[in-house]
Design an enzyme around this catalytic site. Structure first.
Site, mmCIF file in Angstrom:
data_model
loop_
_atom_site.group_PDB
_atom_site.id
_atom_site.type_symbol
_atom_site.label_atom_id
_atom_site.label_comp_id
_atom_site.label_asym_id
_atom_site.label_seq_id
_atom_site.Cartn_x
_atom_site.Cartn_y
_atom_site.Cartn_z
ATOM 1 N N HIS A 213 20.281 38.177 55.469
ATOM 2 C CA HIS A 213 20.246 37.560 56.941
ATOM 3 C C HIS A 213 18.722 37.646 57.288
ATOM 4 C CE1 HIS A 213 24.632 37.004 57.649
ATOM 5 N NE2 HIS A 213 24.741 37.822 56.970
ATOM 6 N N ASP B 294 33.078 38.400 50.447
ATOM 7 C CA ASP B 294 32.359 38.109 51.793
ATOM 8 C C ASP B 294 33.661 37.408 52.597
ATOM 9 O OD1 ASP B 294 30.147 38.446 53.553
ATOM 10 O OD2 ASP B 294 30.166 36.519 53.532
#
Length: 229
Positions: A42, A121
């Protein structure tokens, strides 16, 4: 962060962060010194910023390619920095959506089964089918197994680990390598020596799959919790 460290103690195994943010390098150094695996993700980190983080002790990349600056021939970014560091391991979401097959094969070719980890995920919609779900403060729509925000952005996945294993093998990666990337490699990454292997002294955690990679039987610490054989 100190409060988290105090409360979690030895349970804290990995922290994912964006190294280019204020204090990112300092936090990377502090966590690595404590033996916590520092993963990058991220992140809009440049090649230089990511390389600096790896010098400070970062050693992993969370869901590689997703949620980070893409590769560009004049700004290679975090991903290429990770490729250049032999000690850095990477995660891959192999759900036939997040990564093109060529990217999965490239990760395997560059990092090998000892430095590549299969992950799901997955959000809570995994195994529940299409519909609308609340996830991370957002409304997520799952359609044909693909989770997206209202603007079309991918929002996690719904793939299961046995499906990820099947998808990986279907891309031409050897079964033995795929199994290692789903078990032994992540266990080694987290220094869980009693997990991810069949050996004397290891936890008897076993999953039996059929030829279609469907779960037939599951054993957790020596106790059967699903199916029969």
């Amino acid at each position: 962060m100190q409060l988290v460290l105090d409360r979690a103690g030895p349970l804290l195994k990995m922290v994912t962060l964006a190294p280019e943010l204020p204090g990112g390098l300092e936090l990377t150094r502090a966590l690595a010194t404590l033996g916590v695996v520092v993963a990058l993700a991220h992140s809009d980190a440049t090649y230089e910023e990511a390389t600096a983080a790896f010098r400070e002790g970062a050693s992993h990349v969370t869901h590689c390619f997703n949620g980070m600056r893409p590769i560009h021939h004049r700004e290679p970014g975090l991903i290429v920095a990770a490729f250049e560091q032999p000690q850095v391991s990477v995660q891959a979401i192999v759900d036939q959506v997040h990564l093109h097959p060529a990217m999965v094969r490239m990760l395997h070719r560059l990092k090998g089964p000892d430095r590549m980890v299969l992950i799901t995920d997955a959000l809570q919609a995994m195994g529940l089918g299409d519909g609308t779900y609340a996830f991370g403060g957002h409304e997520v729509m799952v359609l044909e197994g693909v989770a997206r925000l209202a603007d079309g952005t991918l929002a996690s996945s719904t793939v299961t680990m046995n499906e990820a294993l099947r998808n990986t093998v279907a891309l031409g990666i050897p079964l033995a390598d795929a199994v290692a990337m789903a078990s032994t490699t992540p266990a080694n990454l987290l220094q869980l020596r009693h997990k991810g292997r069949i050996a004397v002294g290891a936890d008897a955690d076993l999953v039996l799959l059929d030829r279609e990679y469907q779960v037939v039987w599951t054993l957790v610490q020596g106790r059967s919790v699903y199916g029969t054989i």
